[in-house]
Design a protein around this motif. Structure first.
Motif, mmCIF file in Angstrom:
data_model
loop_
_atom_site.group_PDB
_atom_site.id
_atom_site.type_symbol
_atom_site.label_atom_id
_atom_site.label_comp_id
_atom_site.label_asym_id
_atom_site.label_seq_id
_atom_site.Cartn_x
_atom_site.Cartn_y
_atom_site.Cartn_z
ATOM 1 N N GLY A 12 -102.042 -52.539 -35.151
ATOM 2 C CA GLY A 12 -103.306 -51.898 -35.518
ATOM 3 C C GLY A 12 -104.262 -52.917 -36.100
ATOM 4 O O GLY A 12 -104.060 -53.409 -37.216
ATOM 5 N N GLY A 14 -107.516 -52.651 -37.083
ATOM 6 C CA GLY A 14 -108.744 -52.085 -37.639
ATOM 7 C C GLY A 14 -109.141 -52.920 -38.843
ATOM 8 O O GLY A 14 -108.972 -54.145 -38.868
ATOM 9 N N GLY A 17 -105.694 -54.245 -40.699
ATOM 10 C CA GLY A 17 -104.840 -55.081 -39.844
ATOM 11 C C GLY A 17 -105.521 -56.373 -39.427
ATOM 12 O O GLY A 17 -104.889 -57.436 -39.369
ATOM 13 N N GLY A 44 -111.668 -45.054 -34.653
ATOM 14 C CA GLY A 44 -110.737 -44.907 -35.775
ATOM 15 C C GLY A 44 -111.468 -44.598 -37.066
ATOM 16 O O GLY A 44 -112.242 -43.627 -37.144
ATOM 17 N N SER A 46 -113.192 -47.178 -38.852
ATOM 18 C CA SER A 46 -113.999 -48.335 -39.257
ATOM 19 C C SER A 46 -115.209 -48.565 -38.351
ATOM 20 O O SER A 46 -115.356 -49.640 -37.776
ATOM 21 C CB SER A 46 -113.108 -49.576 -39.269
ATOM 22 N N TRP A 174 -100.895 -50.127 -26.547
ATOM 23 C CA TRP A 174 -100.413 -49.042 -27.414
ATOM 24 C C TRP A 174 -98.977 -49.335 -27.833
ATOM 25 O O TRP A 174 -98.121 -49.631 -26.981
ATOM 26 C CB TRP A 174 -100.488 -47.721 -26.647
ATOM 27 N N MET A 221 -113.779 -36.757 -40.031
ATOM 28 C CA MET A 221 -114.903 -36.847 -40.970
ATOM 29 C C MET A 221 -116.164 -37.279 -40.219
ATOM 30 O O MET A 221 -116.303 -38.449 -39.878
ATOM 31 C CB MET A 221 -114.547 -37.897 -42.023
ATOM 32 N N TRP A 254 -123.472 -39.076 -50.224
ATOM 33 C CA TRP A 254 -123.429 -40.547 -50.220
ATOM 34 C C TRP A 254 -124.265 -41.056 -49.056
ATOM 35 O O TRP A 254 -124.520 -40.324 -48.091
ATOM 36 C CB TRP A 254 -121.994 -41.065 -50.148
ATOM 37 N N CYS A 320 -115.587 -39.857 -37.327
ATOM 38 C CA CYS A 320 -114.753 -40.906 -37.897
ATOM 39 C C CYS A 320 -113.504 -40.205 -38.443
ATOM 40 O O CYS A 320 -113.471 -38.972 -38.512
ATOM 41 C CB CYS A 320 -115.568 -41.557 -39.020
ATOM 42 N N HIS A 350 -111.742 -44.578 -49.091
ATOM 43 C CA HIS A 350 -112.419 -45.593 -49.913
ATOM 44 C C HIS A 350 -111.813 -46.976 -49.702
ATOM 45 O O HIS A 350 -111.871 -47.831 -50.591
ATOM 46 C CB HIS A 350 -112.406 -45.193 -51.398
HETATM 47 C C1 LIG Z 1 -117.377 -41.706 -42.504
HETATM 48 C C2 LIG Z 1 -116.605 -42.666 -43.360
HETATM 49 C C3 LIG Z 1 -117.260 -43.364 -44.357
HETATM 50 C C4 LIG Z 1 -116.567 -44.265 -45.152
HETATM 51 N N1 LIG Z 1 -117.229 -44.956 -46.103
HETATM 52 C C5 LIG Z 1 -116.590 -45.909 -46.813
HETATM 53 C C6 LIG Z 1 -117.316 -46.739 -47.704
HETATM 54 O O1 LIG Z 1 -118.538 -46.619 -47.833
HETATM 55 N N2 LIG Z 1 -116.628 -47.694 -48.386
HETATM 56 C C7 LIG Z 1 -115.269 -47.882 -48.234
HETATM 57 O O2 LIG Z 1 -114.707 -48.754 -48.882
HETATM 58 N N3 LIG Z 1 -114.560 -47.103 -47.374
HETATM 59 C C8 LIG Z 1 -115.189 -46.146 -46.666
HETATM 60 N N4 LIG Z 1 -114.495 -45.384 -45.758
HETATM 61 C C9 LIG Z 1 -113.067 -45.605 -45.589
HETATM 62 C C10 LIG Z 1 -112.803 -46.825 -44.721
HETATM 63 O O3 LIG Z 1 -113.608 -46.837 -43.597
HETATM 64 C C11 LIG Z 1 -111.339 -46.871 -44.370
HETATM 65 O O4 LIG Z 1 -110.626 -46.944 -45.595
HETATM 66 C C12 LIG Z 1 -110.942 -48.058 -43.528
HETATM 67 O O5 LIG Z 1 -111.775 -48.140 -42.424
HETATM 68 C C13 LIG Z 1 -109.471 -47.915 -43.125
HETATM 69 O O6 LIG Z 1 -109.115 -48.930 -42.242
HETATM 70 P P1 LIG Z 1 -107.698 -48.944 -41.511
HETATM 71 O O7 LIG Z 1 -107.468 -50.338 -41.092
HETATM 72 O O8 LIG Z 1 -106.671 -48.283 -42.354
HETATM 73 O O9 LIG Z 1 -107.885 -47.966 -40.251
HETATM 74 P P2 LIG Z 1 -108.583 -48.311 -38.855
HETATM 75 O O10 LIG Z 1 -109.739 -49.186 -39.058
HETATM 76 O O11 LIG Z 1 -108.758 -47.033 -38.113
HETATM 77 O O12 LIG Z 1 -107.489 -49.199 -38.119
HETATM 78 C C14 LIG Z 1 -106.311 -48.697 -37.553
HETATM 79 C C15 LIG Z 1 -106.165 -49.397 -36.213
HETATM 80 O O13 LIG Z 1 -104.866 -49.214 -35.699
HETATM 81 C C16 LIG Z 1 -104.957 -49.025 -34.293
HETATM 82 N N5 LIG Z 1 -103.725 -48.328 -33.899
HETATM 83 C C17 LIG Z 1 -103.272 -47.183 -34.429
HETATM 84 N N6 LIG Z 1 -102.092 -46.843 -33.883
HETATM 85 C C18 LIG Z 1 -101.801 -47.790 -32.981
HETATM 86 C C19 LIG Z 1 -100.706 -47.990 -32.092
HETATM 87 N N7 LIG Z 1 -99.671 -47.140 -32.067
HETATM 88 N N8 LIG Z 1 -100.729 -49.060 -31.275
HETATM 89 C C20 LIG Z 1 -101.766 -49.939 -31.319
HETATM 90 N N9 LIG Z 1 -102.832 -49.802 -32.141
HETATM 91 C C21 LIG Z 1 -102.830 -48.751 -32.975
HETATM 92 C C22 LIG Z 1 -106.202 -48.184 -34.149
HETATM 93 O O14 LIG Z 1 -106.730 -48.196 -32.857
HETATM 94 C C23 LIG Z 1 -107.126 -48.827 -35.177
HETATM 95 O O15 LIG Z 1 -107.871 -49.890 -34.607
HETATM 96 C C24 LIG Z 1 -115.167 -44.462 -44.955
HETATM 97 C C25 LIG Z 1 -114.515 -43.757 -43.947
HETATM 98 C C26 LIG Z 1 -115.224 -42.878 -43.146
HETATM 99 C C27 LIG Z 1 -114.490 -42.158 -42.049
#
Ligand SMILES: Cc1cc2nc3c(=O)[nH]c(=O)nc-3n(C[C@H](O)[C@H](O)[C@H](O)COP(=O)(O)OP(=O)(O)OC[C@H]3O[C@@H](n4cnc5c(N)ncnc54)[C@H](O)[C@@H]3O)c2cc1C
Length: 384
Positions: A12, A14, A17, A44, A46, A174, A221, A254, A320, A350
């Motif tokens: 992952g 994102g 990762g 996802g 981000s 995947w 969301m 926000w 999102c 967050h």
């Molecule tokens: C509308 C909204 C507003 C926000 N505003 C803020 C803010 O202002 N400030 C803040 O700090 N946070 C904010 N957040 C929260 C923040 O965006 C998230 O905390 C952050 O993006 C999480 O990142 P992540 O890496 O966990 O998930 P992601 O960025 O979704 O990454 C996960 C990745 O894993 C990949 N993946 C998943 N499963 C598999 C698999 N089996 N095989 C291969 N790839 C896979 C996905 O495709 C994805 O690319 C907000 C969130 C939303 C939805």
């Protein structure tokens, strides 16, 4: 024993990762990153052009050191990539003085001696005219170190920086299963299995499919943008820097104003935090990406009274997802001390601001070091 394909796989790419991949590659670790889509995608958690950065984190005092380190690393990634990722706009945390937004922000600031200013109602109305309908008595905490990060560009920059340091990247791949039952971990993909020594699972809203047993909920969301109906001066990002504004009923609006390529031109980004009442728990693989009136009507009803001067309906919307835990804190660490697995998820809405700091913590854990920033409060075993 069969040869390993890499020492470490990050599943992952994102926000979290891609940063883990970058920090591991910086240390010379033999690492492969695997992503189901192309890094920087819009499917996802981000995407949407911007994420608010704050150091005075009201969500948990332990997050302040993580945010401080993340800010340094955002600037380092910006220098390394030559791409503008962080916009130092400052930020406003607004609401009743005894509400959780203002109180929580001030508590974090006091505990870590962070430089913040408190603006009374009159100053908020005068200096930030988009908030001219702020109720009497409500105040704002202004943090000059706050800002906005560009999420899609930041993820691409981290993946490119990692690749430049020798990381391999498998996009459009995947991962169907992570089998940690033997001495090595087997990462199963449609084309082939990869054998690695350790796996970092940063799968965002898809994480629970790979690590059953953790109390993670993917939550849909929607994000919305509104066009000013009259004078646009009050709605530039300088006049309306990123904010969270708590209302008297505990809900919060926000968003931030227009500018610096932080989203669609001429449109103000806004969202509603209502304790999760309007957002549905979903299966990340089957999330409904269409947006209907039910996704934004609660926010649109509030705007004429709270932030007047914007269209009655959004000019743009996107879906999102966040990944929620019962205590709204992250999940970071080795479940049951497993020497082959590191999990990082449960962003709870967050987590973007901390992505670079979390990437470094994950690299520390993989390398067997005590994390430079204490993240014990986010250990996955707290739910055991
Ligand atoms: C509308 C909204 C507003 C926000 N505003 C803020 C803010 O202002 N400030 C803040 O700090 N946070 C904010 N957040 C929260 C923040 O965006 C998230 O905390 C952050 O993006 C999480 O990142 P992540 O890496 O966990 O998930 P992601 O960025 O979704 O990454 C996960 C990745 O894993 C990949 N993946 C998943 N499963 C598999 C698999 N089996 N095989 C291969 N790839 C896979 C996905 O495709 C994805 O690319 C907000 C969130 C939303 C939805």
């Amino acid at each position: 024993m069969a040869a390993r394909d890499a020492e470490v796989a990050v599943v992952g790419l994102g926000a979290w990762g891609s940063s883990a991949l970058w920090r591991l590659a910086e240390r010379g670790v033999d690492v492969v990153g695997i992503e189901q889509f192309a890094p920087g995608h819009e499917l996802g958690s981000s995407h949407g052009g911007s994420r608010m950065f704050r150091t005075a984190c009201l969500e948990h005092p332990g997050l302040v050191p993580l945010a401080r380190r993340s800010r340094e690393l955002w600037l380092e990634l910006e220098r390394a990539s030559g791409v503008r990722l962080f916009e130092p706009t400052g930020g406003l945390l607004i609401g009743p003085p005894d509400g959780h937004v203002v109180e929580g922000t001030l508590a974090a600031a006091r505990r870590f001696d962070l430089p913040v200013d408190v603006l009374d109602t009159g100053r908020v109305r005068a200096e930030h005219p988009a908030h001219h309908a702020l109720p009497d008595g409500h105040v704002a905490v202004r943090e000059d170190d706050a800002g906005l990060v560009r999420p899609e560009a930041a993820i691409r920059a981290a993946v490119s920086a990692a690749a430049a340091r020798g990381a391999r990247v498998l996009a459009h791949t995947w991962v169907s299963e992570v089998d940690a039952g033997g001495d090595d971990v087997v990462v199963r993909t449609p084309a082939r299995d990869l054998r690695v020594g350790q796996v970092v699972l940063t799968a965002g809203p898809w994480l629970s499919a790979l690590v059953p047993g953790l109390p993670l909920e993917a939550v849909r969301m929607p994000t919305t943008w509104f066009r000013p109906t009259g004078d646009t001066a009050a709605f530039t990002v300088e006049a309306l820097p990123p904010f969270i504004r708590e209302l008297d009923d505990g809900r919060a609006i926000w968003g931030h104003g227009v500018g610096a390529g932080l989203g669609p031109d001429g449109e103000v980004k806004l969202g509603l935090e209502d304790g999760g009442r309007t957002f549905a728990v979903v299966d990340a693989r089957a999330v409904d990406r269409s947006v209907g009136e039910g996704d934004w009507s609660a926010l649109a009803e509030l705007l004429p009274g709270a932030v007047p001067g914007l269209g009655a309906a959004p000019s743009r919307a996107a879906v999102c997802m966040i990944t929620r835990t019962p205590d709204r804190q992250f999940v970071l660490g080795r479940p049951r001390g497993d020497r082959r697995l590191v999990v990082a998820g449960g962003c709870s809405g967050h987590g973007f601001k901390h992505a670079t700091g979390i990437g470094e913590v994950l690299a520390d854990l993989v390398c067997g070091r005590d994390p430079a920033v204490d993240v014990g409060f986010a250990h996955p075993d707290r739910f055991a």
